[in-house]
Design an enzyme around this catalytic site. Sequence first.
Site, PDB file in Angstrom:
ATOM      1  N   ASN A   1      -4.908  -7.043 -10.449  1.00  0.00           N
ATOM      2  CA  ASN A   1      -5.917  -7.134  -9.406  1.00  0.00           C
ATOM      3  C   ASN A   1      -7.189  -6.430  -9.863  1.00  0.00           C
ATOM      4  O   ASN A   1      -7.266  -5.931 -10.987  1.00  0.00           O
ATOM      5  CB  ASN A   1      -5.392  -6.548  -8.090  1.00  0.00           C
ATOM      6  CG  ASN A   1      -4.905  -5.120  -8.256  1.00  0.00           C
ATOM      7  OD1 ASN A   1      -5.674  -4.224  -8.584  1.00  0.00           O
ATOM      8  ND2 ASN A   1      -3.613  -4.902  -8.042  1.00  0.00           N
TER       9      ASN A   1
ATOM     10  N   ASP B   1       1.939  -6.808  -4.927  1.00  0.00           N
ATOM     11  CA  ASP B   1       2.934  -7.135  -3.901  1.00  0.00           C
ATOM     12  C   ASP B   1       4.026  -8.048  -4.460  1.00  0.00           C
ATOM     13  O   ASP B   1       5.146  -8.067  -3.947  1.00  0.00           O
ATOM     14  CB  ASP B   1       2.265  -7.821  -2.711  1.00  0.00           C
ATOM     15  CG  ASP B   1       1.295  -6.889  -1.998  1.00  0.00           C
ATOM     16  OD1 ASP B   1       1.623  -5.698  -1.849  1.00  0.00           O
ATOM     17  OD2 ASP B   1       0.209  -7.357  -1.607  1.00  0.00           O
TER      18      ASP B   1
ATOM     19  N   LYS C   1       5.775 -15.731 -25.952  1.00  0.00           N
ATOM     20  CA  LYS C   1       4.539 -16.259 -25.402  1.00  0.00           C
ATOM     21  C   LYS C   1       4.716 -17.706 -24.958  1.00  0.00           C
ATOM     22  O   LYS C   1       5.244 -18.541 -25.707  1.00  0.00           O
ATOM     23  CB  LYS C   1       3.419 -16.167 -26.446  1.00  0.00           C
ATOM     24  CG  LYS C   1       2.097 -16.731 -25.946  1.00  0.00           C
ATOM     25  CD  LYS C   1       1.038 -16.696 -27.042  1.00  0.00           C
ATOM     26  CE  LYS C   1      -0.239 -17.370 -26.569  1.00  0.00           C
ATOM     27  NZ  LYS C   1      -1.277 -17.382 -27.636  1.00  0.00           N
TER      28      LYS C   1
ATOM     29  N   ASP D   1       8.372  -1.670  -2.110  1.00  0.00           N
ATOM     30  CA  ASP D   1       7.297  -1.106  -1.294  1.00  0.00           C
ATOM     31  C   ASP D   1       7.303   0.417  -1.444  1.00  0.00           C
ATOM     32  O   ASP D   1       8.151   1.102  -0.871  1.00  0.00           O
ATOM     33  CB  ASP D   1       7.489  -1.497   0.169  1.00  0.00           C
ATOM     34  CG  ASP D   1       6.282  -1.174   1.029  1.00  0.00           C
ATOM     35  OD1 ASP D   1       5.712  -0.083   0.848  1.00  0.00           O
ATOM     36  OD2 ASP D   1       5.912  -2.005   1.872  1.00  0.00           O
ATOM     37  N   ILE D   2       6.367   0.920  -2.230  1.00  0.00           N
ATOM     38  CA  ILE D   2       6.350   2.351  -2.538  1.00  0.00           C
ATOM     39  C   ILE D   2       6.030   3.180  -1.300  1.00  0.00           C
ATOM     40  O   ILE D   2       6.684   4.192  -1.029  1.00  0.00           O
ATOM     41  CB  ILE D   2       5.340   2.638  -3.666  1.00  0.00           C
ATOM     42  CG1 ILE D   2       5.779   1.936  -4.956  1.00  0.00           C
ATOM     43  CG2 ILE D   2       5.203   4.146  -3.897  1.00  0.00           C
ATOM     44  CD1 ILE D   2       4.776   2.043  -6.095  1.00  0.00           C
TER      45      ILE D   2
ATOM     46  N   PHE E   1      -3.400   3.422   1.756  1.00  0.00           N
ATOM     47  CA  PHE E   1      -4.682   2.717   1.691  1.00  0.00           C
ATOM     48  C   PHE E   1      -4.461   1.259   2.060  1.00  0.00           C
ATOM     49  O   PHE E   1      -3.392   0.692   1.817  1.00  0.00           O
ATOM     50  CB  PHE E   1      -5.282   2.810   0.283  1.00  0.00           C
ATOM     51  CG  PHE E   1      -6.235   3.954   0.098  1.00  0.00           C
ATOM     52  CD1 PHE E   1      -7.595   3.737  -0.032  1.00  0.00           C
ATOM     53  CD2 PHE E   1      -5.766   5.258   0.072  1.00  0.00           C
ATOM     54  CE1 PHE E   1      -8.476   4.788  -0.192  1.00  0.00           C
ATOM     55  CE2 PHE E   1      -6.630   6.324  -0.086  1.00  0.00           C
ATOM     56  CZ  PHE E   1      -7.998   6.085  -0.218  1.00  0.00           C
TER      57      PHE E   1
ATOM     58  N   LYS F   1      -0.605  -1.269   9.748  1.00  0.00           N
ATOM     59  CA  LYS F   1       0.045  -0.649   8.582  1.00  0.00           C
ATOM     60  C   LYS F   1       0.512   0.761   8.908  1.00  0.00           C
ATOM     61  O   LYS F   1       1.588   1.187   8.491  1.00  0.00           O
ATOM     62  CB  LYS F   1      -0.925  -0.640   7.398  1.00  0.00           C
ATOM     63  CG  LYS F   1      -0.305  -0.207   6.082  1.00  0.00           C
ATOM     64  CD  LYS F   1      -1.252  -0.484   4.919  1.00  0.00           C
ATOM     65  CE  LYS F   1      -0.558  -0.296   3.586  1.00  0.00           C
ATOM     66  NZ  LYS F   1      -1.422  -0.689   2.437  1.00  0.00           N
TER      67      LYS F   1
ATOM     68  N   LYS G   1       4.682   1.175   8.644  1.00  0.00           N
ATOM     69  CA  LYS G   1       5.242   1.971   7.550  1.00  0.00           C
ATOM     70  C   LYS G   1       5.401   3.440   7.912  1.00  0.00           C
ATOM     71  O   LYS G   1       5.697   4.262   7.040  1.00  0.00           O
ATOM     72  CB  LYS G   1       4.363   1.808   6.299  1.00  0.00           C
ATOM     73  CG  LYS G   1       4.274   0.353   5.838  1.00  0.00           C
ATOM     74  CD  LYS G   1       3.652   0.203   4.467  1.00  0.00           C
ATOM     75  CE  LYS G   1       3.643  -1.276   4.056  1.00  0.00           C
ATOM     76  NZ  LYS G   1       3.157  -1.471   2.676  1.00  0.00           N
TER      77      LYS G   1
END
Length: 406
Positions: free
Chosen positions: A210, A279, A289, A306-307, A323, A337, A341
């Site tokens: 990302n 995710d 390759k 999911d940490i 975050f 969120k 969580k």
Amino acid sequence: MTNLTGKHIVLGITGGIAAYKAAELTRLLRNAGASVRVAMTHAATAFVSPLTFQALSANPVHTELLDTGEESAMGHISLARWADLVLIAPATADFIAKLRAGLGDDLLSTLCLATRAPIAVAPAMNQAMWDNPATQENVRCLRDRGMRILGPEEGGQACGEVGMGRLLEPQQICDELGSFFDNGVLAGLSVLISAGPTREAIDPVRYISNRSSGKMGYALAEAATQAGAKVSLVTGPTALNAPRVHDLSRVESAADMYRSIMDKVSSANIYIGAAAVADYCPAAPEKQKIKKNESEMVLTLKKTQDILSAVSASEKRPFTVGFAAETDQLEDHARQKLAAKSLDIVAANWVGREQGGFENDDNALFVCWNGGHAYLPLAPKKTIAEQLIRLIAERYHAQNPAKNPR
């Protein structure tokens, strides 16, 4: 300024026109309660007389490495041991290069090599000299070694040019010095921070990732350290120089980050999940390759662990900060969120816009917790990090009053 009372500060002055500002700096340091001893390079004495600093500091001024009076007792060593802090202001490009190389060819450079006290450097030079790649590399190296770089700022210069390289004003420097001796809002606490992106292998060459640069997480690590915390940083791949922290772990994938975080979480008082963890990851990465033989390719993905949820549900649960990077309904998603969580705080920011978010030096946050929220308007990520750390400290101490170091 009371946290400078009784502190021993060696003020090193090098040869630039901004040396005249060191006179006011000496006065302010003494007014704040510090004991000041001045060490000048030969070039500095061409701009301001040592007698000026002797009068302002009420101590002899040191200029010679091989002084027949003090060197018989190893004066530069005793001065290095006397210091609680060595402050170089102004610091020229030449002296910064000397510090980076570890040279000791005069009193001030030798003192810097000999001291175990923290060193702060306040650069002052022509804007072209400051922008020179060699100077920038030298400054980065000093910062990586743990020296605090104070400024410079942008403004008019003695040469008539305008640009970055102007010495911070003496009052600004004094204000910055406070954090060296302040126990800090997180003093005595262990803070675990994750930062940067993760990379999920498709094959040995390609990966899914990302746009996270790691800048926000790194700024938080610096701010938490300055607030007195013992910081452990777990970072995904970034192009940044890592901040100086108690413990640094570099990881690649979401699975790597999960293992590293869960190994450390039991000893943390606070966890800040600033990393942009993938995710999803490829369900079956290829060992060789993948060749471009087909016009299309189907990639099967599976969810990563999911940490944040795992940390929040851990047996020795730390105060947990998450975050949220959002492209729509920022506040609603942040509050969802927080509840889903079981987090203590969520810090949410927009992404995909011109300002703030990934790959930018600035950011803005909506911060929420059970029963309250705050807005941190657009500012450099360093400033946002300092503001968020203060918020985290306030909420942590509100929940844990018996553990408040103050």
